[in-house]
Write a protein that holds these residues in place. Structure first.
Motif, PDB file in Angstrom:
ATOM      1  N   THR A   2       0.856  -1.185   0.000  1.00 32.68           N
ATOM      2  CA  THR A   2       0.000   0.000   0.000  1.00 32.68           C
ATOM      3  C   THR A   2       0.892   1.235   0.000  1.00 32.68           C
ATOM      4  O   THR A   2       1.000   1.948   1.003  1.00 32.68           O
ATOM      5  N   PRO A   3       1.559   1.522  -1.125  1.00 34.99           N
ATOM      6  CA  PRO A   3       2.440   2.697  -1.143  1.00 34.99           C
ATOM      7  C   PRO A   3       1.629   3.979  -0.955  1.00 34.99           C
ATOM      8  O   PRO A   3       0.496   4.082  -1.415  1.00 34.99           O
ATOM      9  N   GLU A   4       2.228   4.939  -0.226  1.00 34.26           N
ATOM     10  CA  GLU A   4       1.544   6.224   0.035  1.00 34.26           C
ATOM     11  C   GLU A   4       1.771   7.121  -1.157  1.00 34.26           C
ATOM     12  O   GLU A   4       2.634   7.995  -1.125  1.00 34.26           O
ATOM     13  N   VAL A   5       1.002   6.897  -2.218  1.00 29.22           N
ATOM     14  CA  VAL A   5       1.215   7.692  -3.422  1.00 29.22           C
ATOM     15  C   VAL A   5      -0.099   7.848  -4.169  1.00 29.22           C
ATOM     16  O   VAL A   5      -0.966   6.975  -4.114  1.00 29.22           O
ATOM     17  N   ILE A 115      -3.831   2.764 -17.052  1.00 31.28           N
ATOM     18  CA  ILE A 115      -2.779   1.767 -17.342  1.00 31.28           C
ATOM     19  C   ILE A 115      -1.438   2.484 -17.488  1.00 31.28           C
ATOM     20  O   ILE A 115      -0.410   2.039 -16.952  1.00 31.28           O
ATOM     21  N   GLY A 116      -1.457   3.613 -18.185  1.00 29.51           N
ATOM     22  CA  GLY A 116      -0.220   4.350 -18.455  1.00 29.51           C
ATOM     23  C   GLY A 116       0.477   4.827 -17.187  1.00 29.51           C
ATOM     24  O   GLY A 116       1.693   4.639 -17.040  1.00 29.51           O
ATOM     25  N   VAL A 117      -0.279   5.402 -16.243  1.00 33.55           N
ATOM     26  CA  VAL A 117       0.401   5.942 -15.044  1.00 33.55           C
ATOM     27  C   VAL A 117       0.882   4.836 -14.107  1.00 33.55           C
ATOM     28  O   VAL A 117       1.945   4.962 -13.487  1.00 33.55           O
ATOM     29  N   VAL A 118       0.107   3.748 -14.012  1.00 31.46           N
ATOM     30  CA  VAL A 118       0.560   2.645 -13.134  1.00 31.46           C
ATOM     31  C   VAL A 118       1.799   1.982 -13.741  1.00 31.46           C
ATOM     32  O   VAL A 118       2.748   1.632 -13.024  1.00 31.46           O
ATOM     33  N   THR A 119       1.821   1.847 -15.044  1.00 33.20           N
ATOM     34  CA  THR A 119       2.986   1.247 -15.710  1.00 33.20           C
ATOM     35  C   THR A 119       4.225   2.116 -15.481  1.00 33.20           C
ATOM     36  O   THR A 119       5.302   1.615 -15.139  1.00 33.20           O
ATOM     37  N   ARG A 120       4.059   3.417 -15.630  1.00 37.34           N
ATOM     38  CA  ARG A 120       5.181   4.346 -15.417  1.00 37.34           C
ATOM     39  C   ARG A 120       5.682   4.232 -13.974  1.00 37.34           C
ATOM     40  O   ARG A 120       6.877   4.198 -13.708  1.00 37.34           O
ATOM     41  N   TRP A 121       4.720   4.164 -13.027  1.00 36.48           N
ATOM     42  CA  TRP A 121       5.085   4.056 -11.605  1.00 36.48           C
ATOM     43  C   TRP A 121       5.845   2.747 -11.356  1.00 36.48           C
ATOM     44  O   TRP A 121       6.853   2.720 -10.636  1.00 36.48           O
ATOM     45  N   ALA A 122       5.382   1.668 -11.971  1.00 41.06           N
ATOM     46  CA  ALA A 122       6.030   0.361 -11.763  1.00 41.06           C
ATOM     47  C   ALA A 122       7.473   0.383 -12.278  1.00 41.06           C
ATOM     48  O   ALA A 122       8.372  -0.200 -11.664  1.00 41.06           O
ATOM     49  N   ILE A 123       7.682   1.072 -13.375  1.00 41.90           N
ATOM     50  CA  ILE A 123       9.035   1.159 -13.941  1.00 41.90           C
ATOM     51  C   ILE A 123       9.911   2.078 -13.085  1.00 41.90           C
ATOM     52  O   ILE A 123      11.033   1.724 -12.713  1.00 41.90           O
ATOM     53  N   ASP A 124       9.373   3.249 -12.745  1.00 44.93           N
ATOM     54  CA  ASP A 124      10.181   4.250 -12.034  1.00 44.93           C
ATOM     55  C   ASP A 124      10.362   3.922 -10.551  1.00 44.93           C
ATOM     56  O   ASP A 124      11.469   4.023 -10.016  1.00 44.93           O
ATOM     57  N   ALA A 125       9.274   3.546  -9.868  1.00 38.44           N
ATOM     58  CA  ALA A 125       9.343   3.369  -8.404  1.00 38.44           C
ATOM     59  C   ALA A 125       9.793   1.965  -8.022  1.00 38.44           C
ATOM     60  O   ALA A 125      10.497   1.792  -7.027  1.00 38.44           O
ATOM     61  N   LEU A 126       9.387   0.954  -8.785  1.00 35.99           N
ATOM     62  CA  LEU A 126       9.763  -0.416  -8.435  1.00 35.99           C
ATOM     63  C   LEU A 126      10.949  -0.921  -9.265  1.00 35.99           C
ATOM     64  O   LEU A 126      11.477  -1.991  -8.995  1.00 35.99           O
ATOM     65  N   GLY A 127      11.318  -0.168 -10.274  1.00 34.46           N
ATOM     66  CA  GLY A 127      12.460  -0.563 -11.096  1.00 34.46           C
ATOM     67  C   GLY A 127      12.172  -1.756 -12.007  1.00 34.46           C
ATOM     68  O   GLY A 127      13.103  -2.478 -12.387  1.00 34.46           O
TER      69      GLY A 127
END
Ligand code: COA
Length: 177
Positions: A2-5, A115-127
């Protein structure tokens, strides 16, 4: 997880769901045949407020899932979800699924944007480096939403899965970092 974002999209935002976000429209939407036609797990049993709350809790506790709610500025309650799951850090991979359970929200670009913002977050925040989605061949709206969000067709799985009792093709789309 549950990331605070909170992630902004045109006309709304996404944030991880908590149990108190569960509302009757969410439960009813998941049970609507128009909505769950291509959602295998969702329609396997009748959803209740309890089963949906349990699902939210399981994703919050899981180290490999984030269940995002999608809010539009027009509605106090969320209108859909994006689920990032099966996060595998060793390979940098994950799966993604989406459901707008309010059909009045379809066809306005909301799905592709979420889909676009979650994908970006997964790449940037989770690597992560590879995020994939499977869609039944007949689910053209889903495939077009993923393509519109920058995904590319990766491979087909012909005949393994059943749709309404008949073997069909699942098309897998992937976003790569
Ligand atoms: C699939 C779903 C997420 C699409 O979201 P949406 O917000 O309606 O889609 P968008 O408005 O972002 O549209 C994205 C693209 O799909 C196209 N599209 C939308 N609905 C369509 C339809 N019924 N038939 C064909 N194309 C469609 C749009 O024209 C757009 O294409 P473009 O980018 O080339 O112009 C939504 O319909 C939904 O939640 N359906 C029920 C659950 C489901 O099937 N989830 C997917 C499981 S894999």
């Amino acid at each position: 997880m549950t990331p605070e974002v909170s992630l902004s999209i045109d006309g709304g935002f996404l944030r991880p769901l908590v149990e108190t976000d569960v509302h009757q429209g969410y439960v009813d939407g998941l049970n609507d045949p128009q909505v769950n036609r291509y959602l295998d797990g969702v329609k396997a049993s009748v959803q209740t407020a309890q089963s949906v709350c349990d699902f939210v809790t399981a994703d919050r506790r899981s180290p490999s899932s984030v269940l995002w709610g999608i809010w539009t500025h027009e509605s106090a309650r969320h209108v859909g979800t994006v689920r990032l799951h099966g996060v595998e850090h060793r390979h940098g991979t994950a799966h993604i699924g989406i459901c707008l359970f309010e059909p009045r929200c379809w066809g306005r670009g909301l799905g592709a944007a979420a889909i676009g913002v979650v994908t970006r977050w997964a790449i940037d925040a989770l690597g992560l480096r590879w995020i994939e989605a499977g869609a039944y061949e007949a689910n053209v709206a889903s495939q077009r939403a993923f393509l519109s969000a920058g995904y590319a067709w990766a491979f087909d799985i012909p005949g393994k899965y059943l749709l309404e009792g008949a073997p069909t093709t699942v098309k897998v789309y992937a976003a790569r970092a």
